[in-house]
Write a protein that holds these residues in place. Structure first.
Motif, PDB file in Angstrom:
ATOM      1  N   UNK A 115       2.963   3.569   8.839  1.00  0.00           N
ATOM      2  CA  UNK A 115       3.523   5.184   8.830  1.00  0.00           C
ATOM      3  C   UNK A 115       2.578   6.109   7.926  1.00  0.00           C
ATOM      4  N   UNK A 116       1.342   5.764   7.822  1.00  0.00           N
ATOM      5  CA  UNK A 116       0.237   6.400   7.385  1.00  0.00           C
ATOM      6  C   UNK A 116       0.496   6.361   5.636  1.00  0.00           C
ATOM      7  N   UNK A 117       1.310   5.398   5.117  1.00  0.00           N
ATOM      8  CA  UNK A 117       1.362   5.343   3.765  1.00  0.00           C
ATOM      9  C   UNK A 117       0.118   4.185   3.208  1.00  0.00           C
ATOM     10  N   UNK A 118      -0.504   3.615   4.236  1.00  0.00           N
ATOM     11  CA  UNK A 118      -1.478   2.853   3.542  1.00  0.00           C
ATOM     12  C   UNK A 118      -2.747   3.029   4.402  1.00  0.00           C
ATOM     13  N   UNK A 119      -4.009   3.255   3.605  1.00  0.00           N
ATOM     14  CA  UNK A 119      -5.131   3.575   4.354  1.00  0.00           C
ATOM     15  C   UNK A 119      -6.106   2.355   4.122  1.00  0.00           C
ATOM     16  N   UNK A 120      -6.806   1.868   5.211  1.00  0.00           N
ATOM     17  CA  UNK A 120      -7.563   0.520   5.142  1.00  0.00           C
ATOM     18  C   UNK A 120      -8.985   0.960   5.381  1.00  0.00           C
ATOM     19  N   UNK A 121      -9.966   0.704   4.751  1.00  0.00           N
ATOM     20  CA  UNK A 121     -11.295   0.897   5.197  1.00  0.00           C
ATOM     21  C   UNK A 121     -12.012  -0.299   5.196  1.00  0.00           C
ATOM     22  N   UNK A 122     -12.618  -0.330   6.441  1.00  0.00           N
ATOM     23  CA  UNK A 122     -13.266  -1.775   6.934  1.00  0.00           C
ATOM     24  C   UNK A 122     -14.469  -1.814   6.272  1.00  0.00           C
ATOM     25  N   UNK A 123     -14.552  -3.120   5.509  1.00  0.00           N
ATOM     26  CA  UNK A 123     -15.710  -3.162   4.732  1.00  0.00           C
ATOM     27  C   UNK A 123     -16.724  -4.268   5.162  1.00  0.00           C
TER      28      UNK A 123
END
Length: 356
Positions: A115-123
Motif C-alpha cells: 500500500x505504498x508504505x515500502x519503496x524498494x529499489x532494484x540494486x
C-alpha cells in the motif's frame, strides 16, 4: 563400484486431490502413519496418539523458527501489479527477494509495495527470479509486514492467503496466519513453516512433558533452498542453499546427555535434523549460530537422532531423500504408497509420519 543414486529413484505418483489445501480442523487431529524402520511395520493412527510412542527420558527437539508474512504486493514503473517475496536480509534493509514477473524488472527500478508504505529499489538481478532490493520505509519493517504482508504458503496451495487470522472459522483462506505457524514459534525470519511441528498443540506438549519427555529448541530459518527442485540426474550433483540456524547451549547439552545415557533424541522435522546433524561432531552437538548447506540422502550416516516426526514430502525432493536416508528408500516408498491408499493428506498442511 556402487551405482549412483538417480533423482528418478525418489519419484512416486500422488493423486492431486491428496495435496492438502487447508489445515485439519484441529492441529492434533491430523492422521499419523507410524513406521518402524527396523521391521517396516506401519500403523495408522491420529497425531494426538503420539504420546503412546514416546517414553520418559525421550528428548524431543523442536524448531522455534517463526514464519514472517514476507509476501508483498505492489506495482513497478512498468507493471500495475507485482509480487515480491522477501527471502533474506543480506545487510540492513537490503534484501534478496523473488520478484514476479521477473523479466519486466530492471536494475534501478523503484517498486511501490505494501500500500505504498515500502519503496524498494532494484540494486541487482541475481537470476532465477531473484533480485537484490534496497527497502525504504517509515517505522519498523516487521510491523509493516504483519500489517500488509501475506504468509508465504507454498505454490501448490492454490488459493490466496488471508491477511487477517480468524481461528473461529474453518475457512482455509482466513487461517494461514494462525495455522501456517507452530504454536511454539518464537524467532522471526523463516519464509516457510517447519511443518512437522504444525500438529502440536500446547495441551499435547504439556501431556508429553508430564509423561517425562523433555523438549529442547533449536532454530533453523527455513528458506527457499529447502524446497528447491532437484534438477540434476544424479542426486550427488545437487547443491543445497545455505540456511541459518542457532542451537542453544542447553539444547546441545541435552542432546549430549541423552546420547550418553542411551535415551532417544527425536527430531521434529527435517529442518531440526539438518541443524543437529550439521552441528554434530562424533554425535555431540555444538551450540551456537551457524549456516548449513548439508544435503542428506541415502548413504549418509546419522549421528545424533533416533526417531523422526515429519510430514509427507514432494517426489524427487531433498526432504524425501533425507527421510529415505533415515528409514531406507524402499521402506519410505512403501509407507508413501500405503498413505496414498489410505487417503492421507500430503505436504505442508497434510498429515504426519513418525519413524521409530
Amino acid at each position: 563400484m556402487s551405482i549412483p543414486l538417480r533423482t528418478a529413484d525418489f519419484d512416486y505418483i500422488l493423486p492431486p486431490d491428496l495435496i492438502a489445501q487447508a489445515p485439519a480442523p484441529e492441529r492434533d487431529r491430523s492422521r499419523l502413519l507410524v513406521l518402524d524402520r527396523s521391521t517396516g511395520v506401519l500403523q495408522d493412527r491420529i497425531f494426538r496418539d503420539i504420546p503412546e510412542y514416546l517414553v520418559p527420558g525421550d528428548l524431543l527437539v523442536i524448531n522455534e523458527a517463526k514464519v514472517i508474512p514476507a509476501r508483498l504486493f505492489g506495482r513497478s514503473e512498468r507493471r500495475h501489479r507485482i509480487e515480491v517475496l522477501l527471502l533474506l536480509e543480506v545487510e540492513t534493509d537490503c534484501w534478496e527477494a523473488l520478484v514476479k514477473p521477473s523479466r519486466q524488472i530492471r536494475v534501478g527500478d523503484r517498486l511501490a509495495l505494501a500500500d505504498e508504505t515500502i519503496t524498494a529499489e532494484v540494486i541487482e538481478k541475481r537470476g532465477e527470479g531473484r533480485h537484490l532490493l534496497k527497502l525504504v520505509y517509515d517505522g519498523t519493517l516487521s510491523d509493516l509486514l504483519w500489517q500488509f504482508g501475506q504468509m508465504p504458503v507454498p505454490p501448490y496451495i492454490k488459493r490466496q492467503p488471508s491477511l487477517t487470522p480468524t481461528p473461529s472459522t474453518l475457512d482455509p483462506s482466513t487461517l494461514d496466519r494462525d495455522r501456517y505457524q507452530t504454536v511454539y514459534a518464537k524467532h522471526e525470519g523463516a519464509i516457510a513453516a517447519p511443518t512437522a511441528g504444525l500438529h502440536f498443540t500446547p495441551e499435547l506438549i504439556e501431556t508429553l512433558t508430564r509423561q517425562g519427555v523433555a523438549v529442547a529448541p533449536i532454530t533453523l530459518y527455513v528458506g527457499p533452498g529447502t524446497f528447491r527442485p532437484v534438477r540434476v540426474e544424479e542426486v550427488s550433483a545437487h547443491r543445497m542453499e545455505p540456511e541459518r540456524y542457532m542451537i542453544p547451549e542447553q539444547t546441545a547439552l541435552a542432546v549430549k546427555a541423552a546420547r550418553r545415557e542411551g535415551r532417544r533424541v527425536i527430531a521434529v522435522g527435517t529442518t531440526t535434523v539438518r541443524a543437529l546433524e550439521h552441528a554434530a561432531v562424533n554425535g555431540d552437538v555444538r551450540s551456537g549460530a551457524g549456516v548449513t548447506d548439508l544435503f542428506i540422502y541415502p548413504g549418509y550416516r546419522y549421528t545424533c537422532i533416533d526417531a523422526l516426526i515429519t510430514n509427507f514430502h514432494l517426489p524427487r525432493s531433498t526432504l524425501f531423500m533425507l527421510v529415505s536416508a533415515f528409514a531406507g528408500r524402499q521402506a519410505v516408498l512403501a509407507a508413501y504408497h500405503e498413505a496414498i491408499a489410505l487417503r492421507y493428506r500430503f505436504y505442508s498442511y497434510g498429515d504426519a509420519m513418525l519413524i521409530v
